[in-house]
Design a protein around this motif. Sequence first.
Motif, PDB file in Angstrom:
ATOM      1  N   ALA A  97       0.808  -1.213   0.000  1.00 53.79           N
ATOM      2  CA  ALA A  97       0.000   0.000   0.000  1.00 53.79           C
ATOM      3  C   ALA A  97       0.843   1.267   0.000  1.00 53.79           C
ATOM      4  CB  ALA A  97      -0.916  -0.002   1.227  1.00 53.79           C
ATOM      5  N   TYR A  98       2.084   1.181   0.479  1.00 53.22           N
ATOM      6  CA  TYR A  98       2.886   2.383   0.646  1.00 53.22           C
ATOM      7  C   TYR A  98       4.058   2.443  -0.335  1.00 53.22           C
ATOM      8  CZ  TYR A  98       0.307   2.471   5.019  1.00 53.22           C
ATOM      9  OH  TYR A  98      -0.690   2.480   5.949  1.00 53.22           O
ATOM     10  N   SER A 175       6.555   9.924  -3.542  1.00 50.18           N
ATOM     11  CA  SER A 175       5.260   9.433  -3.079  1.00 50.18           C
ATOM     12  C   SER A 175       4.363   9.154  -4.273  1.00 50.18           C
ATOM     13  CB  SER A 175       4.589  10.465  -2.170  1.00 50.18           C
ATOM     14  OG  SER A 175       4.156  11.579  -2.916  1.00 50.18           O
ATOM     15  N   SER A 177       1.187   9.662  -4.527  1.00 55.25           N
ATOM     16  CA  SER A 177       0.266  10.763  -4.810  1.00 55.25           C
ATOM     17  C   SER A 177       0.987  11.912  -5.501  1.00 55.25           C
ATOM     18  CB  SER A 177      -0.370  11.255  -3.512  1.00 55.25           C
ATOM     19  OG  SER A 177       0.619  11.711  -2.609  1.00 55.25           O
ATOM     20  N   ASP A 423      -6.950   6.160   2.455  1.00 61.23           N
ATOM     21  CA  ASP A 423      -6.379   6.877   1.310  1.00 61.23           C
ATOM     22  C   ASP A 423      -5.346   7.889   1.797  1.00 61.23           C
ATOM     23  OD1 ASP A 423      -8.023   5.556  -0.486  1.00 61.23           O
ATOM     24  OD2 ASP A 423      -9.481   7.177  -0.625  1.00 61.23           O
ATOM     25  N   ARG A 426      -2.073   6.266   2.876  1.00 55.20           N
ATOM     26  CA  ARG A 426      -1.280   5.871   1.716  1.00 55.20           C
ATOM     27  C   ARG A 426      -0.633   7.096   1.069  1.00 55.20           C
ATOM     28  NH1 ARG A 426      -5.075   3.869  -0.922  1.00 55.20           N
ATOM     29  NH2 ARG A 426      -4.882   1.750  -0.144  1.00 55.20           N
ATOM     30  N   HIS A 429       2.292   8.564   3.475  1.00 57.27           N
ATOM     31  CA  HIS A 429       3.368   7.679   3.912  1.00 57.27           C
ATOM     32  C   HIS A 429       4.632   7.905   3.085  1.00 57.27           C
ATOM     33  CE1 HIS A 429       5.561   4.018   4.966  1.00 57.27           C
ATOM     34  NE2 HIS A 429       4.727   3.866   5.975  1.00 57.27           N
ATOM     35  N   SER A 437       0.447  -2.557   5.369  1.00 59.49           N
ATOM     36  CA  SER A 437      -0.760  -1.924   5.890  1.00 59.49           C
ATOM     37  C   SER A 437      -1.757  -3.022   6.257  1.00 59.49           C
ATOM     38  CB  SER A 437      -1.381  -1.002   4.833  1.00 59.49           C
ATOM     39  OG  SER A 437      -2.665  -0.574   5.234  1.00 59.49           O
ATOM     40  N   ARG A 459      -7.122  -2.461  -2.474  1.00 58.87           N
ATOM     41  CA  ARG A 459      -6.246  -1.343  -2.141  1.00 58.87           C
ATOM     42  C   ARG A 459      -6.469  -0.804  -0.736  1.00 58.87           C
ATOM     43  NH1 ARG A 459      -8.596   0.348  -6.763  1.00 58.87           N
ATOM     44  NH2 ARG A 459      -9.342   2.321  -5.899  1.00 58.87           N
ATOM     45  N   ASP A 462      -2.917  -4.319   2.786  1.00 54.05           N
ATOM     46  CA  ASP A 462      -2.251  -5.536   2.341  1.00 54.05           C
ATOM     47  C   ASP A 462      -2.870  -6.763   3.000  1.00 54.05           C
ATOM     48  OD1 ASP A 462      -0.231  -4.168   0.772  1.00 54.05           O
ATOM     49  OD2 ASP A 462       0.627  -3.529   2.674  1.00 54.05           O
TER      50      ASP A 462
END
Length: 594
Positions: A97-98, A175, A177, A423, A426, A429, A437, A459, A462
């Motif tokens: 997830a990260y 990251s 995002s 969200d 994630r 992080h 996660s 998503r 994990d």
Amino acid sequence: MAEHTAALAAFNRGAALAAGCRDRLDPAVRLMNGHAWVGGGAPAFGAELAGRRAALQATLGEALAALATQVVRHGGAAPVVPRLGTSVAVANPPSGAYRGIEPEAMTSLITALGTGGEALAAAGTRLAAELSGAGADPGPGSRLGQVAAWCHAQADDLRRRLARIRQQAPGGALSGSGVAYGLFGGFAPDTAGTQALLGRLSGGDAEALRQLLAGRDPGQAGRVSAWWQTLDLPARSRAAGLPGFGLLDGLPCAVRDRANREYLAAEKARLLRERDAGVAEVARDPRLLGGWEPLNDRLRRIELIERVLRPVAGHPPQYLLAFDLTGLGRLVLSWGDPDAADITVTSVSGLSSSLDGAAGEVQRSRALWQQASTTSGGRAVASITWLGYDAPQLDPGVFHASRSVTLDRAAALGGVALAGFVDGLRASHRPSGTARSVVVGHSYGSLTTGKAAVLRPGRLADTLVFVGSPGVGVSHVSELGMRGSQVWVGEAGTDPVAMLGRFGRDPGRPEFGAQSFPVAPGVPLASHSSYWDPYSASLRNLGHIITGNCDKITYLRPQLLMPQLAPDIILPDKQVSPPCTDSSPSLYSPQDVR
């Protein structure tokens, strides 16, 4: 005869040209698929890139068909048009997830677009000349040039964006995002108007913050994270000074903690001023005494939050990620920094949970932190208490559809909030290819977790863990977007809630597809809350699941007759090795998970 020979030669040159440039966009498509740039504008960019690749191959096919027509027109046999399709199959990207985005992969994408554009520009010019010389429409050559121009424009734009992002976050991975919105931001549809609201928030607009906190845009947390990463210090100060700013999902957890503590202190000071002013009013008119109750309730809740935030020796600092003093209240608190943790576990509570009873929930999260830390192998653990929704209560509200424990309305609303919170975890992080996660849903909270998982298939985490569950709203793990190896269920034999199976199939049944971990039977009626008991089999096994050490999960040997009468008398455990993973393919290809 000479015209036929010339036409055939033109076709052969066109075929060679097509063979040399039909796969020019394949490396870029493989990079997009292989690194699973999800969220933000990445899916739209990936779709546009795939569309340009398809247009490239279709245009080449159209050009060769036109040249073949000229061969037939001059008396020759129709030449065979070669197949122009290519394969861009890639292995599934690594999970997590990260997971961050490697700048090297982004640089490779930019290079692939640039070199592809150069080759296609030259090919377009040559193709147009071949078509014109053969008496055919040169349009395909121009369209090839349009694909080349798009590649050049995207390579230049992405190169500028990448340089700007790397200035903000030098070194290492970026990251997800930041990449999804900062790099592919021009392709990110913003139907909710989030970007405009963030622009207003940069200027200190309190109404923009209120609308963002009420928003339900699935991409909001990612946008918030990318926005904060590139915001200058004056704008950060203006935004962070607004009451409630720390409640915004997607902000760094340290920023949220600082803003929320300042907000909590300001609320306490304001309420104390109101109480002092009220003393004078009551002295003049004793009939006003009863009006103090709401004010005193809020002060009491502030003191409760202050108590649970007190440092504990041997434990990491706590992060106050959200709170609300109204209604049933809200509290989201973490033992340890989720942004820096190698393992993050989020606990979702169920029936009767509220801010007034938060101390017990915080203790459970603390127990998970302690247990996971003992088997984490030195990896940093963050354990989060998530009281972020109106859980059903055993009060007259049980008859209200939005709060009844017999219905899933409260879980559906809570699932939206939980999905947004995760969200945010994630998005904020620090990039990592190995961080885990985990979300643990207890009782009605397991249904809330199930609702959130359906909203973020594959998503949300994990690993999902359901304990004492009355059902999670689905009949099989696949409906959560998970494989059986990623979902664990623990049920005490005497847990009355786990026996209900009200919301979908009982997740403890083999047909559900999850893996079960053993817990002690427990005492009837008390077993529903016994999963975190010190030294219990359930707590030990929860620790192993959270840290990914599922080969260390233990099963209990037969115990005394009527073990519920002496739950602490347990014979030595028998260690088994259930599978940590299964061999089934991923439910979601890189294209699907976008």
